[in-house]
Design a protein around this motif. Structure first.
Motif, PDB file in Angstrom:
ATOM      1  N   LEU A 128       0.865  -1.177   0.000  1.00 12.78           N
ATOM      2  CA  LEU A 128       0.000   0.000   0.000  1.00 12.78           C
ATOM      3  C   LEU A 128       0.901   1.226   0.000  1.00 12.78           C
ATOM      4  N   PRO A 129       0.491   2.288  -0.647  1.00  9.07           N
ATOM      5  CA  PRO A 129       1.323   3.487  -0.570  1.00  9.07           C
ATOM      6  C   PRO A 129       1.332   4.015   0.863  1.00  9.07           C
ATOM      7  N   ARG A 130       2.477   4.505   1.279  1.00  7.46           N
ATOM      8  CA  ARG A 130       2.565   5.115   2.606  1.00  7.46           C
ATOM      9  C   ARG A 130       1.729   6.374   2.616  1.00  7.46           C
ATOM     10  N   PRO A 131       1.110   6.672   3.747  1.00  4.87           N
ATOM     11  CA  PRO A 131       0.338   7.907   3.790  1.00  4.87           C
ATOM     12  C   PRO A 131       1.260   9.107   3.607  1.00  4.87           C
ATOM     13  N   LYS A 132       0.867   9.983   2.755  1.00  2.00           N
ATOM     14  CA  LYS A 132       1.665  11.177   2.495  1.00  2.00           C
ATOM     15  C   LYS A 132       1.252  12.272   3.471  1.00  2.00           C
ATOM     16  N   VAL A 133       2.234  12.984   3.940  1.00  2.00           N
ATOM     17  CA  VAL A 133       1.966  14.166   4.737  1.00  2.00           C
ATOM     18  C   VAL A 133       1.826  15.286   3.726  1.00  2.00           C
ATOM     19  N   ASP A 134       0.617  15.833   3.617  1.00  2.00           N
ATOM     20  CA  ASP A 134       0.289  16.761   2.532  1.00  2.00           C
ATOM     21  C   ASP A 134       1.134  18.024   2.529  1.00  2.00           C
ATOM     22  N   LYS A 135       1.346  18.587   3.693  1.00  2.00           N
ATOM     23  CA  LYS A 135       1.856  19.945   3.728  1.00  2.00           C
ATOM     24  C   LYS A 135       3.293  20.005   4.204  1.00  2.00           C
ATOM     25  N   GLY A 136       4.046  20.879   3.586  1.00  4.89           N
ATOM     26  CA  GLY A 136       5.352  21.231   4.078  1.00  4.89           C
ATOM     27  C   GLY A 136       6.420  20.170   3.918  1.00  4.89           C
ATOM     28  N   PRO A 137       7.512  20.417   4.547  1.00  8.07           N
ATOM     29  CA  PRO A 137       8.688  19.573   4.400  1.00  8.07           C
ATOM     30  C   PRO A 137       8.533  18.162   4.976  1.00  8.07           C
ATOM     31  N   LEU A 138       7.591  17.935   5.882  1.00  8.09           N
ATOM     32  CA  LEU A 138       7.436  16.592   6.447  1.00  8.09           C
ATOM     33  C   LEU A 138       7.110  15.556   5.377  1.00  8.09           C
ATOM     34  N   GLY A 139       6.503  15.987   4.299  1.00  7.67           N
ATOM     35  CA  GLY A 139       6.098  15.066   3.244  1.00  7.67           C
ATOM     36  C   GLY A 139       7.252  14.391   2.524  1.00  7.67           C
ATOM     37  N   VAL A 140       8.439  14.972   2.559  1.00  8.14           N
ATOM     38  CA  VAL A 140       9.580  14.374   1.856  1.00  8.14           C
ATOM     39  C   VAL A 140      10.429  13.492   2.765  1.00  8.14           C
ATOM     40  N   LEU A 141      10.095  13.424   4.034  1.00  6.59           N
ATOM     41  CA  LEU A 141      10.899  12.668   4.984  1.00  6.59           C
ATOM     42  C   LEU A 141      10.492  11.205   5.043  1.00  6.59           C
ATOM     43  N   SER A 142      11.461  10.357   5.338  1.00  9.46           N
ATOM     44  CA  SER A 142      11.160   8.946   5.574  1.00  9.46           C
ATOM     45  C   SER A 142      10.386   8.833   6.890  1.00  9.46           C
ATOM     46  N   PRO A 143       9.707   7.720   7.124  1.00  9.94           N
ATOM     47  CA  PRO A 143       8.980   7.582   8.391  1.00  9.94           C
ATOM     48  C   PRO A 143       9.884   7.755   9.616  1.00  9.94           C
ATOM     49  N   GLY A 144      11.098   7.224   9.579  1.00  4.48           N
ATOM     50  CA  GLY A 144      12.017   7.383  10.714  1.00  4.48           C
ATOM     51  C   GLY A 144      12.389   8.829  10.953  1.00  4.48           C
ATOM     52  N   GLU A 145      12.675   9.557   9.862  1.00  6.65           N
ATOM     53  CA  GLU A 145      13.007  10.982   9.990  1.00  6.65           C
ATOM     54  C   GLU A 145      11.810  11.772  10.483  1.00  6.65           C
ATOM     55  N   ARG A 146      10.629  11.449   9.973  1.00  5.94           N
ATOM     56  CA  ARG A 146       9.416  12.160  10.386  1.00  5.94           C
ATOM     57  C   ARG A 146       9.157  11.945  11.883  1.00  5.94           C
ATOM     58  N   ILE A 147       9.329  10.719  12.343  1.00  4.16           N
ATOM     59  CA  ILE A 147       9.116  10.429  13.764  1.00  4.16           C
ATOM     60  C   ILE A 147      10.066  11.263  14.623  1.00  4.16           C
ATOM     61  N   VAL A 148      11.334  11.274  14.253  1.00  2.00           N
ATOM     62  CA  VAL A 148      12.321  12.008  15.039  1.00  2.00           C
ATOM     63  C   VAL A 148      12.042  13.508  15.006  1.00  2.00           C
ATOM     64  N   VAL A 149      11.725  14.048  13.839  1.00  3.91           N
ATOM     65  CA  VAL A 149      11.460  15.487  13.729  1.00  3.91           C
ATOM     66  C   VAL A 149      10.211  15.874  14.524  1.00  3.91           C
ATOM     67  N   VAL A 150       9.141  15.100  14.403  1.00  5.01           N
ATOM     68  CA  VAL A 150       7.904  15.435  15.124  1.00  5.01           C
ATOM     69  C   VAL A 150       8.133  15.348  16.626  1.00  5.01           C
ATOM     70  N   LEU A 151       8.795  14.309  17.094  1.00  2.00           N
ATOM     71  CA  LEU A 151       9.038  14.178  18.526  1.00  2.00           C
ATOM     72  C   LEU A 151       9.962  15.278  19.044  1.00  2.00           C
ATOM     73  N   HIS A 152      10.927  15.689  18.227  1.00  2.00           N
ATOM     74  CA  HIS A 152      11.883  16.713  18.664  1.00  2.00           C
ATOM     75  C   HIS A 152      11.290  18.116  18.567  1.00  2.00           C
TER      76      HIS A 152
END
Length: 194
Positions: A128-152
């Protein structure tokens, strides 16, 4: 005279002990069946946890949405994480419950990515396609990077807290933050926090 002084001092110590320890005592059980008061104590505990969750709900929903990208998935995973946190949490109802709930949310998101999006039975192409984060720079990040950025950045956790929460070494968390910075052309995400 000495006996009166001893009685007065004893009464004073008793009053001091009651003033200090009684706020911590929620129930005094006198009788043969201590289980009679168990139901109200559990209800009080659930109400206390629910109150803390309601205070933190907006922040948790925001982080869940940023982590998942899909509002329905975010809501579903957050509800499951909160339910698990409420039943497993043994400590006092405090802001640490938020970090524990985020930990469960991240774990559920990883499992969903692994088991649902990685399952070859999901569609003809095998994933299945991974859910895309529609807005901003989060959309280009891998799930691991997104997790770290959101938590930080959004949950305001330190690199060390994120490392403990995600079971990764601190150096790996820093690498993910650096990679996210490079991919998004954003200013350094460290922000002076360890």
């Amino acid at each position: 005279m000495v006996i009166q002084a001893a009685v007065l001092m004893g009464a004073g110590f008793l009053a001091l002990a009651v003033a200090v320890f009684m706020p911590m005592v929620r129930e005094v059980e006198l009788g043969l069946t201590p289980s009679v008061k168990l139901g109200p104590a559990l209800k009080d505990r659930q109400a206390e946890l629910r109150s803390v969750f309601e205070q933190q709900k907006g922040d948790l929903e925001y982080c869940a949405h940023l982590l998942c990208g899909d509002p329905e998935t975010a809501r579903r995973l957050l509800e499951a994480s909160w339910s698990q946190a409420a039943s497993a949490w043994k400590g006092p109802a405090s802001p640490l419950l938020r970090v524990y709930t985020l930990c469960l949310l991240v774990e559920k998101l990883r499992k969903e990515d692994l088991w649902l999006r990685g399952s070859p039975r999901q569609n003809r192409k095998g994933k299945l396609p991974r859910p895309k984060v529609d807005k901003g720079p989060l959309g280009v990040l891998s799930p691991g990077e997104r997790i770290v950025v959101v938590l930080h950045e959004f949950a305001n956790l330190t690199v060390h807290e994120i490392a403990g929460l995600t079971n990764q070494p601190v150096t790996r968390v820093r690498q993910l933050l650096t990679g996210a910075t490079a991919k998004t052309n954003q200013p350094a995400l460290e922000d002076g926090r360890p």
